[in-house]
Design an enzyme around this catalytic site. Structure first.
Site, short mmCIF file in Angstrom:
data_model
loop_
_atom_site.label_atom_id
_atom_site.label_comp_id
_atom_site.label_asym_id
_atom_site.label_seq_id
_atom_site.Cartn_x
_atom_site.Cartn_y
_atom_site.Cartn_z
N PHE A 91 6.45 1.89 -4.83
CA PHE A 91 7.24 3.22 -4.67
C PHE A 91 8.75 2.69 -4.88
O PHE A 91 8.93 1.50 -4.44
CB PHE A 91 6.97 4.17 -3.79
CG PHE A 91 7.03 3.60 -2.42
CD1 PHE A 91 8.06 3.61 -1.66
CD2 PHE A 91 5.78 3.34 -1.92
CE1 PHE A 91 8.20 2.89 -0.34
CE2 PHE A 91 5.94 2.69 -0.57
CZ PHE A 91 7.05 2.69 0.19
N TYR A 114 12.55 -5.77 8.58
CA TYR A 114 12.49 -4.44 9.01
C TYR A 114 11.81 -4.42 10.52
O TYR A 114 11.84 -3.11 10.87
CB TYR A 114 11.79 -3.48 8.05
CG TYR A 114 12.41 -3.34 6.75
CD1 TYR A 114 13.72 -2.52 6.55
CD2 TYR A 114 12.32 -4.02 5.65
CE1 TYR A 114 14.51 -2.26 5.55
CE2 TYR A 114 13.09 -4.21 4.36
CZ TYR A 114 14.12 -3.29 4.49
OH TYR A 114 14.88 -3.20 3.27
#
Length: 408
Positions: free
Chosen positions: A408, A123
């Site tokens: 999450f 990323y």
């Protein structure tokens, strides 16, 4: 056929969810977990890569306000469920999805995006910088003592049903959530997250257990954990696995950790995600027998460099950053940050730059856990005005390390 990245058609949600499952290993998900994720995922916040009618790529965001230095909360897009079908790799699909998602967050007025990476090397190219780290511990509790602070003897501990104690535990978490940057304010539905207890995630241990800490009749801390009985020829060598722990004071925190390390028939305490400056490191009698390891935690992406104004600063700062951002060009250019412990402003400027860096490195430093000086020593930040780097690095620092307490 061409691949089109667009908002998920709600009618395709089951197909989308199936692609996520396949990308992450194709092992059937525990029904309890699947029900939770299907409840908190909003199809309106999902993107899909379509090849004709087939979904071949997935991503989505949770709207979770995140704590920032100074104790405030900032609207944040928590990026999750990112994947591309193995049959469609190396076709630019992930890049298209990430660009569409960041553009959508910008249009929504959300200044930050965050994620945890299944593979850390992915990323950075999209402007996400490693902003927090986490400790894992494996404590030899048969030989390590927890030296509790003064006042711990006044703390009363009692077992409680995790479900019945959920509201008081959430109240303690709510008091803690603003004390460190990088923590999420739990929005409706997320209060269920710490109560999830699928058998497959226990590693052979007990159902989740909960112990509450009270002082003067008020609940001031809690710990949730599993126990796994084990034996060898020498006797018991059970394992305690920490789920989460929060406390209102050092004495309460010490009392809870002493409890964990003193449970009968257990000789090891495992903790998988603790802040890098966890006070426990100063309470144990022998840190070498605590099996301390460090790994990456939360990655931060400034959707809007103006988000620098959403936090406070440890010292007065007035610095012009020359920001490079090849992926989200609207951020590129010079930005003046002026602020202190009361607040800040950040806006575009034509003034000469003092410090040059990428949006990735600005994201890494945003929560205060990564020093701009350290990044400069790695050749990733350049000082253009003498003294500006020290000024900025000092201002960005935080008293407590930022930390993401749950995924999450």
């Amino acid at each position: 056929m061409t691949v089109d990245v667009r908002a998920l058609d709600p009618a395709d949600f089951d197909q989308w969810y199936g692609v996520v499952d396949r990308v992450f290993g194709a092992v059937p998900e525990d029904p309890e977990l699947e029900e939770f994720w299907r409840t908190v995922i909003d199809p309106a916040r999902c993107l899909a890569a379509y090849e004709g009618p087939a979904v071949v790529g997935t991503t989505q965001t949770f709207a979770l306000p995140m704590s920032v230095p100074g104790g405030g909360f900032v609207a944040t897009g928590a990026v999750s469920a990112v994947g591309v079908a193995a049959t469609h790799r190396r076709r630019g699909i992930l890049t298209s999805m990430m660009r569409s998602q960041l553009e959508a967050l910008r249009e929504e007025g959300v200044p930050l995006a965050v994620l945890t990476a299944s593979e850390p090397g992915i990323y950075g190219r999209y402007g996400f910088g490693l902003a927090t780290q986490q400790l894992s511990l494996e404590i030899d509790s048969s030989r390590v003592r927890v030296e509790v602070p003064e006042g711990a003897e006044d703390v009363t501990l009692r077992y409680a049903s995790p479900a019945e104690a959920a509201s008081v535990c959430e109240a303690v978490y709510g008091r803690a959530v603003g004390t460190r940057a990088g923590m999420f304010l739990r929005t409706p539905g997320w209060e269920r997250h710490p109560l999830l207890d699928p058998v497959g995630m226990r590693d052979g241990g007990s159902p989740a257990q909960c112990v509450l800490a009270s002082r003067g009749g008020e609940v001031v801390g809690y710990v949730r954990f599993h126990t796994k009985p084990m034996w060898d020829a020498a006797g018991p060598k059970g394992v305690v696995t920490l789920r989460d722990i929060n406390a209102d004071s050092p004495a309460v925190y010490g009392a809870l950790w002493r409890f964990l390390c003193d449970i009968d028939l257990m000789s090891t305490v495992q903790a998988g995600n603790r802040p890098v400056d966890d006070p426990l490191l100063h309470l144990v009698s022998d840190v070498r027998r605590c099996g301390v390891r460090v790994r990456d935690g939360l990655y931060v992406r400034l959707v809007d460099v103006g988000a620098l104004a959403s936090r406070t600063y440890a010292a007065p700062v007035d610095v012009v950053f020359d920001v490079s951002d090849a992926f989200c060009g609207w951020n590129a250019g010079r930005w003046r940050l002026s602020g202190d412990g009361k607040g800040a402003v950040c806006s575009r400027t034509a003034d000469p730059a003092d410090v040059a860096l990428s949006v990735r490195d600005l994201g890494a430093a945003f929560l205060g856990g990564v020093s701009l000086s350290s990044l400069a020593a790695a050749g990733r930040v350049r000082e253009l005005r003498v003294g500006a780097l020290t000024e900025a690095a000092t201002a960005f620092a935080t008293p407590l390390a930022p930390w993401l307490p749950h995924g999450f």
